[in-house]
Design a protein around this motif. Sequence first.
Motif, PDB file in Angstrom:
ATOM      1  N   MET A   1       0.837  -1.195   0.000  1.00 24.34           N
ATOM      2  CA  MET A   1       0.000   0.000   0.000  1.00 24.34           C
ATOM      3  C   MET A   1       0.875   1.249   0.000  1.00 24.34           C
ATOM      4  N   GLU A   2       0.413   2.215  -0.707  1.00 21.04           N
ATOM      5  CA  GLU A   2       1.115   3.492  -0.814  1.00 21.04           C
ATOM      6  C   GLU A   2       0.678   4.431   0.313  1.00 21.04           C
ATOM      7  N   ILE A   3       1.615   5.238   0.813  1.00 22.75           N
ATOM      8  CA  ILE A   3       1.298   6.261   1.814  1.00 22.75           C
ATOM      9  C   ILE A   3       0.953   7.551   1.075  1.00 22.75           C
ATOM     10  N   LYS A  48       6.971  10.379   4.012  1.00 23.89           N
ATOM     11  CA  LYS A  48       6.196   9.262   3.480  1.00 23.89           C
ATOM     12  C   LYS A  48       5.207   9.691   2.398  1.00 23.89           C
ATOM     13  N   GLU A  78      -0.743  11.313   7.328  1.00 23.48           N
ATOM     14  CA  GLU A  78      -0.244  10.282   6.431  1.00 23.48           C
ATOM     15  C   GLU A  78      -1.153   9.059   6.556  1.00 23.48           C
ATOM     16  N   LYS A  80      -2.721   5.285   4.441  1.00 24.71           N
ATOM     17  CA  LYS A  80      -2.485   4.277   3.415  1.00 24.71           C
ATOM     18  C   LYS A  80      -3.630   4.292   2.399  1.00 24.71           C
ATOM     19  N   THR A  81      -3.303   4.045   1.131  1.00 20.19           N
ATOM     20  CA  THR A  81      -4.360   3.961   0.133  1.00 20.19           C
ATOM     21  C   THR A  81      -5.277   2.802   0.510  1.00 20.19           C
ATOM     22  N   GLY A  82      -6.556   3.024   0.342  1.00 19.07           N
ATOM     23  CA  GLY A  82      -7.528   2.007   0.697  1.00 19.07           C
ATOM     24  C   GLY A  82      -7.887   2.009   2.174  1.00 19.07           C
ATOM     25  N   ALA A  83      -7.223   2.856   2.963  1.00 14.26           N
ATOM     26  CA  ALA A  83      -7.488   2.877   4.413  1.00 14.26           C
ATOM     27  C   ALA A  83      -8.585   3.872   4.750  1.00 14.26           C
TER      28      ALA A  83
END
Length: 83
Positions: A1-3, A48, A78, A80-83
């Motif tokens: 996952m990307e930040i 990040k 910050e 996470k994608t999808g979070a």
Amino acid sequence: MEIVKVYVDVTAEFSKEGVLTPKSFIWKDGSVYEIQRVKDMRRAASMKAGGVGIRYTCVVDGRESYLFYEDNNLWFVEGKTGA
């Protein structure tokens, strides 16, 4: 996952000395998180997610996290994608 940057609404107060202190923020699902304590405040970059501004080291739900106030007057954390 990307930040990534997650922009949030923040409740904050200005002291009579002009110090801006965040008190709570609203996560993208509508949950409100109270900031129990601000441990540090300094100009810094988010290593990040990218971006720079005033970085607040906050204690939220007993855990340390960063809250950034950008020069464009927006707040982000910050996340996470999808979070």
